[in-house]
Design a protein around this motif. Structure first.
Motif, PDB file in Angstrom:
ATOM      1  N   GLY A  20      35.782  42.654  42.003  1.00  0.00           N
ATOM      2  CA  GLY A  20      36.684  42.578  40.854  1.00  0.00           C
ATOM      3  C   GLY A  20      37.722  43.682  40.862  1.00  0.00           C
ATOM      4  O   GLY A  20      38.894  43.444  40.568  1.00  0.00           O
ATOM      5  N   ALA A  21      37.289  44.881  41.213  1.00  0.00           N
ATOM      6  CA  ALA A  21      38.236  46.001  41.299  1.00  0.00           C
ATOM      7  C   ALA A  21      39.257  45.743  42.397  1.00  0.00           C
ATOM      8  O   ALA A  21      40.456  45.975  42.215  1.00  0.00           O
ATOM      9  CB  ALA A  21      37.494  47.310  41.561  1.00  0.00           C
ATOM     10  N   TYR A  22      38.783  45.235  43.532  1.00  0.00           N
ATOM     11  CA  TYR A  22      39.712  44.935  44.632  1.00  0.00           C
ATOM     12  C   TYR A  22      40.689  43.839  44.209  1.00  0.00           C
ATOM     13  O   TYR A  22      41.884  43.931  44.479  1.00  0.00           O
ATOM     14  CB  TYR A  22      38.959  44.513  45.902  1.00  0.00           C
ATOM     15  CG  TYR A  22      39.919  44.222  47.022  1.00  0.00           C
ATOM     16  CD1 TYR A  22      40.463  45.260  47.779  1.00  0.00           C
ATOM     17  CD2 TYR A  22      40.349  42.928  47.281  1.00  0.00           C
ATOM     18  CE1 TYR A  22      41.390  44.997  48.771  1.00  0.00           C
ATOM     19  CE2 TYR A  22      41.275  42.659  48.263  1.00  0.00           C
ATOM     20  CZ  TYR A  22      41.792  43.697  49.006  1.00  0.00           C
ATOM     21  OH  TYR A  22      42.738  43.438  49.980  1.00  0.00           O
ATOM     22  N   ALA A  23      40.184  42.807  43.543  1.00  0.00           N
ATOM     23  CA  ALA A  23      41.057  41.716  43.086  1.00  0.00           C
ATOM     24  C   ALA A  23      42.143  42.259  42.165  1.00  0.00           C
ATOM     25  O   ALA A  23      43.305  41.862  42.265  1.00  0.00           O
ATOM     26  CB  ALA A  23      40.233  40.643  42.375  1.00  0.00           C
ATOM     27  N   ASN A  24      41.780  43.180  41.273  1.00  0.00           N
ATOM     28  CA  ASN A  24      42.770  43.765  40.371  1.00  0.00           C
ATOM     29  C   ASN A  24      43.806  44.608  41.123  1.00  0.00           C
ATOM     30  O   ASN A  24      44.965  44.677  40.716  1.00  0.00           O
ATOM     31  CB  ASN A  24      42.090  44.597  39.287  1.00  0.00           C
ATOM     32  CG  ASN A  24      41.490  43.734  38.210  1.00  0.00           C
ATOM     33  OD1 ASN A  24      41.974  42.634  37.926  1.00  0.00           O
ATOM     34  ND2 ASN A  24      40.416  44.199  37.602  1.00  0.00           N
ATOM     35  N   ILE A  25      43.403  45.229  42.215  1.00  0.00           N
ATOM     36  CA  ILE A  25      44.360  45.974  43.043  1.00  0.00           C
ATOM     37  C   ILE A  25      45.334  44.991  43.691  1.00  0.00           C
ATOM     38  O   ILE A  25      46.542  45.220  43.690  1.00  0.00           O
ATOM     39  CB  ILE A  25      43.623  46.827  44.102  1.00  0.00           C
ATOM     40  CG1 ILE A  25      42.867  47.966  43.409  1.00  0.00           C
ATOM     41  CG2 ILE A  25      44.598  47.371  45.144  1.00  0.00           C
ATOM     42  CD1 ILE A  25      41.887  48.714  44.302  1.00  0.00           C
ATOM     43  N   GLU A  26      44.830  43.877  44.226  1.00  0.00           N
ATOM     44  CA  GLU A  26      45.707  42.860  44.808  1.00  0.00           C
ATOM     45  C   GLU A  26      46.661  42.281  43.773  1.00  0.00           C
ATOM     46  O   GLU A  26      47.817  42.016  44.064  1.00  0.00           O
ATOM     47  CB  GLU A  26      44.898  41.715  45.427  1.00  0.00           C
ATOM     48  CG  GLU A  26      44.440  41.973  46.825  1.00  0.00           C
ATOM     49  CD  GLU A  26      43.909  40.724  47.521  1.00  0.00           C
ATOM     50  OE1 GLU A  26      43.869  39.624  46.925  1.00  0.00           O
ATOM     51  OE2 GLU A  26      43.521  40.864  48.697  1.00  0.00           O
TER      52      GLU A  26
END
Length: 72
Positions: free
Chosen positions: A26-32
């Motif tokens: 989820g954190a990675y998705a928000n970075i993308e």
């Protein structure tokens, strides 16, 4: 949205990159999605895994281009 990041990830899953970077999917998705900026340490781990310079996360020209594309 960080299209350049999605392009670097290619066919690898968000989950795979997130695990390598030591963050949640989820954190990675928000970075993308551009909803979250990575810390320098996380930026370095993502960049190392995807083979690009971590400084691109903090490059004003890249950020500005992304902002303009959102408003266009």
């Amino acid at each position: 949205m960080r299209k350049w990041l999605i392009e670097h990830r290619g066919k690898r899953s968000q989950e795979t990159i997130a695990k390598k970077a030591g963050i949640s999917r989820g954190a990675y998705a928000n970075i993308e999605l551009g909803k979250r900026n990575p810390s320098v340490q996380v930026a370095k781990r993502i960049a190392n895994e995807l083979d690009f310079s971590w400084t691109i996360f903090f490059d004003d020209n890249v950020v500005e281009t992304t902002r303009k594309s959102h408003t266009a």
